[in-house]
Motif scaffolding. Structure first.
Motif, PDB file in Angstrom:
ATOM      1  N   TYR A  65       0.853  -1.197   0.000  1.00  0.00           N
ATOM      2  CA  TYR A  65       0.000   0.000   0.000  1.00  0.00           C
ATOM      3  C   TYR A  65       0.884   1.239   0.000  1.00  0.00           C
ATOM      4  O   TYR A  65       1.836   1.349   0.767  1.00  0.00           O
ATOM      5  CB  TYR A  65      -0.895  -0.001   1.235  1.00  0.00           C
ATOM      6  CG  TYR A  65      -1.756   1.230   1.350  1.00  0.00           C
ATOM      7  CD1 TYR A  65      -2.856   1.400   0.525  1.00  0.00           C
ATOM      8  CD2 TYR A  65      -1.471   2.227   2.269  1.00  0.00           C
ATOM      9  CE1 TYR A  65      -3.654   2.528   0.620  1.00  0.00           C
ATOM     10  CE2 TYR A  65      -2.265   3.355   2.381  1.00  0.00           C
ATOM     11  CZ  TYR A  65      -3.359   3.502   1.551  1.00  0.00           C
ATOM     12  OH  TYR A  65      -4.138   4.624   1.644  1.00  0.00           O
ATOM     13  N   HIS A  66       0.555   2.186  -0.890  1.00  0.00           N
ATOM     14  CA  HIS A  66       1.266   3.461  -0.901  1.00  0.00           C
ATOM     15  C   HIS A  66       0.369   4.590  -0.404  1.00  0.00           C
ATOM     16  O   HIS A  66       0.730   5.308   0.506  1.00  0.00           O
ATOM     17  CB  HIS A  66       1.795   3.787  -2.303  1.00  0.00           C
ATOM     18  CG  HIS A  66       2.459   5.120  -2.391  1.00  0.00           C
ATOM     19  ND1 HIS A  66       3.653   5.373  -1.769  1.00  0.00           N
ATOM     20  CD2 HIS A  66       2.082   6.271  -2.983  1.00  0.00           C
ATOM     21  CE1 HIS A  66       3.991   6.645  -1.986  1.00  0.00           C
ATOM     22  NE2 HIS A  66       3.050   7.196  -2.715  1.00  0.00           N
ATOM     23  N   ASP A  67      -0.809   4.736  -1.011  1.00  0.00           N
ATOM     24  CA  ASP A  67      -1.685   5.845  -0.644  1.00  0.00           C
ATOM     25  C   ASP A  67      -3.054   5.638  -1.280  1.00  0.00           C
ATOM     26  O   ASP A  67      -3.218   4.822  -2.182  1.00  0.00           O
ATOM     27  CB  ASP A  67      -1.090   7.164  -1.137  1.00  0.00           C
ATOM     28  CG  ASP A  67      -1.548   8.374  -0.342  1.00  0.00           C
ATOM     29  OD1 ASP A  67      -2.395   8.217   0.559  1.00  0.00           O
ATOM     30  OD2 ASP A  67      -1.060   9.474  -0.630  1.00  0.00           O
ATOM     31  N   ILE A  68      -3.998   6.416  -0.815  1.00  0.00           N
ATOM     32  CA  ILE A  68      -5.308   6.443  -1.448  1.00  0.00           C
ATOM     33  C   ILE A  68      -5.267   7.529  -2.523  1.00  0.00           C
ATOM     34  O   ILE A  68      -4.662   8.582  -2.322  1.00  0.00           O
ATOM     35  CB  ILE A  68      -6.430   6.707  -0.408  1.00  0.00           C
ATOM     36  CG1 ILE A  68      -7.821   6.532  -1.027  1.00  0.00           C
ATOM     37  CG2 ILE A  68      -6.290   8.069   0.221  1.00  0.00           C
ATOM     38  CD1 ILE A  68      -8.211   5.116  -1.252  1.00  0.00           C
ATOM     39  N   PHE A  69      -5.872   7.257  -3.672  1.00  0.00           N
ATOM     40  CA  PHE A  69      -5.970   8.250  -4.742  1.00  0.00           C
ATOM     41  C   PHE A  69      -7.373   8.820  -4.685  1.00  0.00           C
ATOM     42  O   PHE A  69      -8.352   8.068  -4.751  1.00  0.00           O
ATOM     43  CB  PHE A  69      -5.722   7.597  -6.109  1.00  0.00           C
ATOM     44  CG  PHE A  69      -6.071   8.488  -7.257  1.00  0.00           C
ATOM     45  CD1 PHE A  69      -5.171   9.418  -7.725  1.00  0.00           C
ATOM     46  CD2 PHE A  69      -7.322   8.423  -7.863  1.00  0.00           C
ATOM     47  CE1 PHE A  69      -5.494  10.253  -8.773  1.00  0.00           C
ATOM     48  CE2 PHE A  69      -7.665   9.254  -8.908  1.00  0.00           C
ATOM     49  CZ  PHE A  69      -6.742  10.173  -9.367  1.00  0.00           C
ATOM     50  N   ILE A  70      -7.473  10.145  -4.526  1.00  0.00           N
ATOM     51  CA  ILE A  70      -8.780  10.806  -4.537  1.00  0.00           C
ATOM     52  C   ILE A  70      -8.689  12.014  -5.452  1.00  0.00           C
ATOM     53  O   ILE A  70      -7.848  12.888  -5.262  1.00  0.00           O
ATOM     54  CB  ILE A  70      -9.212  11.260  -3.129  1.00  0.00           C
ATOM     55  CG1 ILE A  70      -9.296  10.065  -2.192  1.00  0.00           C
ATOM     56  CG2 ILE A  70     -10.553  11.977  -3.195  1.00  0.00           C
ATOM     57  CD1 ILE A  70      -9.631  10.422  -0.767  1.00  0.00           C
ATOM     58  N   SER A  71      -9.548  12.024  -6.451  1.00  0.00           N
ATOM     59  CA  SER A  71      -9.655  13.169  -7.353  1.00  0.00           C
ATOM     60  C   SER A  71     -10.988  13.847  -7.065  1.00  0.00           C
ATOM     61  O   SER A  71     -12.041  13.202  -7.109  1.00  0.00           O
ATOM     62  CB  SER A  71      -9.593  12.701  -8.809  1.00  0.00           C
ATOM     63  OG  SER A  71      -9.796  13.783  -9.682  1.00  0.00           O
ATOM     64  N   ALA A  72     -10.932  15.141  -6.744  1.00  0.00           N
ATOM     65  CA  ALA A  72     -12.136  15.873  -6.355  1.00  0.00           C
ATOM     66  C   ALA A  72     -12.588  16.818  -7.456  1.00  0.00           C
ATOM     67  O   ALA A  72     -11.770  17.484  -8.092  1.00  0.00           O
ATOM     68  CB  ALA A  72     -11.869  16.668  -5.079  1.00  0.00           C
ATOM     69  N   ASP A  73     -13.895  16.842  -7.662  1.00  0.00           N
ATOM     70  CA  ASP A  73     -14.521  17.791  -8.576  1.00  0.00           C
ATOM     71  C   ASP A  73     -15.859  18.177  -7.957  1.00  0.00           C
ATOM     72  O   ASP A  73     -16.855  17.465  -8.132  1.00  0.00           O
ATOM     73  CB  ASP A  73     -14.700  17.164  -9.959  1.00  0.00           C
ATOM     74  CG  ASP A  73     -15.340  18.127 -10.952  1.00  0.00           C
ATOM     75  OD1 ASP A  73     -15.355  19.345 -10.696  1.00  0.00           O
ATOM     76  OD2 ASP A  73     -15.838  17.647 -11.993  1.00  0.00           O
ATOM     77  N   GLY A  74     -15.869  19.284  -7.195  1.00  0.00           N
ATOM     78  CA  GLY A  74     -17.073  19.666  -6.459  1.00  0.00           C
ATOM     79  C   GLY A  74     -17.401  18.613  -5.427  1.00  0.00           C
ATOM     80  O   GLY A  74     -16.567  18.273  -4.584  1.00  0.00           O
TER      81      GLY A  74
END
Length: 139
Positions: A65-74
């Motif tokens: 595990y490295h990290d969680i990927f979260i892409s935000a758009d509103g």
């Protein structure tokens, strides 16, 4: 004082000279892994902070595990797992004990329903597959 500066410089020189840049070593890469399961609360309270638990499958012993990927758009969030892959030749395919669990913190900043697009991998055509979750925000 000069003696301390000289000693510090000597330690620094020894430290720097002991490092080697060797391209023959194992390489590390990053790879997206699908989220197997995820647990959201029934609702968020605006301004509240939540621990979101999720699981994913480690395909080999070289995946970590490295990290969680979260892409935000509103209020939309696309979520996946970023794994680090250690590129040595001793990787073993994992079939047992390969489910890993992690969590991430989420703060509800908007008073609108959040829509989470959870990355589940790709289909037979190589297209991304998502599972959507909607979490309303209580005022």
């Amino acid at each position: 004082m000069k003696l301390i500066n000289k000693a510090l410089c000597l330690v620094l020189i020894l430290f720097v000279s002991s490092c080697s840049v060797d391209d023959s070593g194992d390489k590390q890469t990053f790879e997206m892994l699908p989220i197997e399961s995820i647990v959201f609360p029934d609702e968020f309270v605006m301004g509240g902070v939540y621990d979101i638990d999720f699981t994913f499958i480690r395909p080999t012993s070289c995946h970590g595990y490295h990290d969680i990927f979260i892409s935000a758009d509103g209020v939309n969030r696309t979520v996946g797992v970023t794994s680090i892959v250690f590129g040595n030749s001793n990787c073993i395919e994992l079939t047992d004990n390969n489910v890993a669990q992690q969590s991430f913190r989420f703060k509800a900043l908007y008073d609108q329903t959040y829509i989470f697009h959870i990355w589940k991998g790709t289909d037979g055509n190589g297209d991304d597959v998502f599972e959507d979750y909607e979490v309303p925000v209580a005022n």
